[in-house]
Design a protein around this motif. Structure first.
Motif, short mmCIF file in Angstrom:
data_model
loop_
_atom_site.label_atom_id
_atom_site.label_comp_id
_atom_site.label_asym_id
_atom_site.label_seq_id
_atom_site.Cartn_x
_atom_site.Cartn_y
_atom_site.Cartn_z
N LEU A 229 43.28 40.72 32.55
CA LEU A 229 42.76 39.47 31.98
C LEU A 229 42.95 38.31 32.96
O LEU A 229 42.11 37.43 33.07
CB LEU A 229 43.44 39.15 30.65
N GLY B 254 40.18 38.07 35.53
CA GLY B 254 39.02 37.37 34.98
C GLY B 254 39.26 35.87 34.90
O GLY B 254 38.37 35.07 35.22
N GLY B 255 40.46 35.47 34.50
CA GLY B 255 40.80 34.05 34.41
C GLY B 255 40.77 33.35 35.76
O GLY B 255 40.28 32.23 35.89
N TYR C 45 39.07 34.33 38.39
CA TYR C 45 37.68 34.27 38.83
C TYR C 45 36.97 33.09 38.17
O TYR C 45 36.25 32.34 38.82
CB TYR C 45 36.95 35.59 38.51
N ASN C 46 37.19 32.92 36.88
CA ASN C 46 36.59 31.80 36.14
C ASN C 46 37.08 30.47 36.71
O ASN C 46 36.31 29.52 36.90
CB ASN C 46 36.94 31.92 34.66
N SER D 231 47.01 36.23 42.90
CA SER D 231 46.55 35.10 42.09
C SER D 231 47.43 33.87 42.31
O SER D 231 46.95 32.74 42.35
CB SER D 231 46.49 35.47 40.61
#
Length: 199
Positions: free
Chosen positions: A32, A35-36, A38-39, A170
């Protein structure tokens, strides 16, 4: 002494299932997080495309233009603080306070740090717990039991390292983004205070 060792062995073995469950939860959370991040990257890219040129060429006279270029809603922590900086009457003390608060809020983004640190710890715990029955299986000739436990050993290690890798990568991206945002906020604050001094 043997009783104490047996109790310790039982306690250690009872931790294997909670350890595996936690590892699986962290693994799902790391997916998750990808995805966060990337957003967050896409939002930052869009914001930077709009704002970077205006900030780079900022003068006390073009502050209104920068204010008008802000997105309609606060789509990131940086935009929220930039809007606050631009809409509040300029003051060096308030600017410092605002930038410090931004840094503190950026530090609260702890999920990447948690994954980077807890992934290897939980992976190692799973490895060491499962290694003991594997060695017992080897000594007693129970190859099937040893094979199963060795699968657990490798699986927990690999999942722990993957979770840690996602957390570390990240974290590196986020730290770089936040450092750039702090630099931009500081520059805008100096320009605002420059305008205030001229007035």
């Amino acid at each position: 002494m043997e009783t104490i060792s047996q109790v310790l062995f039982w306690v250690a073995n009872s931790l294997l299932i909670p350890d595996i469950i936690l590892l699986l939860l962290l693994f799902i959370r790391s997916l998750l997080l990808i995805g966060g991040v990337y957003n967050q990257y896409m939002t930052k890219r869009k914001n930077d495309k709009q704002m970077n040129r205006l900030i780079k060429e900022l003068t006390p006279d073009t502050i209104g233009e920068l204010k008008g270029a802000l997105p309609g809603r606060d789509n990131s922590l940086y935009i929220r603080y930039l809007r606050d900086l631009l809409t509040t009457p300029p003051s060096p003390d308030y600017s410092d306070y605002l930038i410090t608060n931004f840094e503190n809020d950026a530090e609260k983004d702890v999920l990447s740090k948690l994954l980077a640190k807890m992934g290897p710890v939980l992976g190692l715990i799973g490895t060491l717990i499962a290694m003991s029955p594997a060695l017992v299986g080897l000594s007693t000739g129970d190859i099937a039991g040893m094979t199963y436990n060795m699968q657990v050993v490798f699986a927990t290690t690999v999942v722990g390292l993957v979770v840690s890798a996602v957390g570390l990568v990240s974290l590196q991206f986020k730290q770089r983004w936040y450092a750039k945002d702090v630099n931009n906020l500081d520059y805008v604050a100096r320009k605002l205070n420059e305008k205030n001094t001229e007035a």
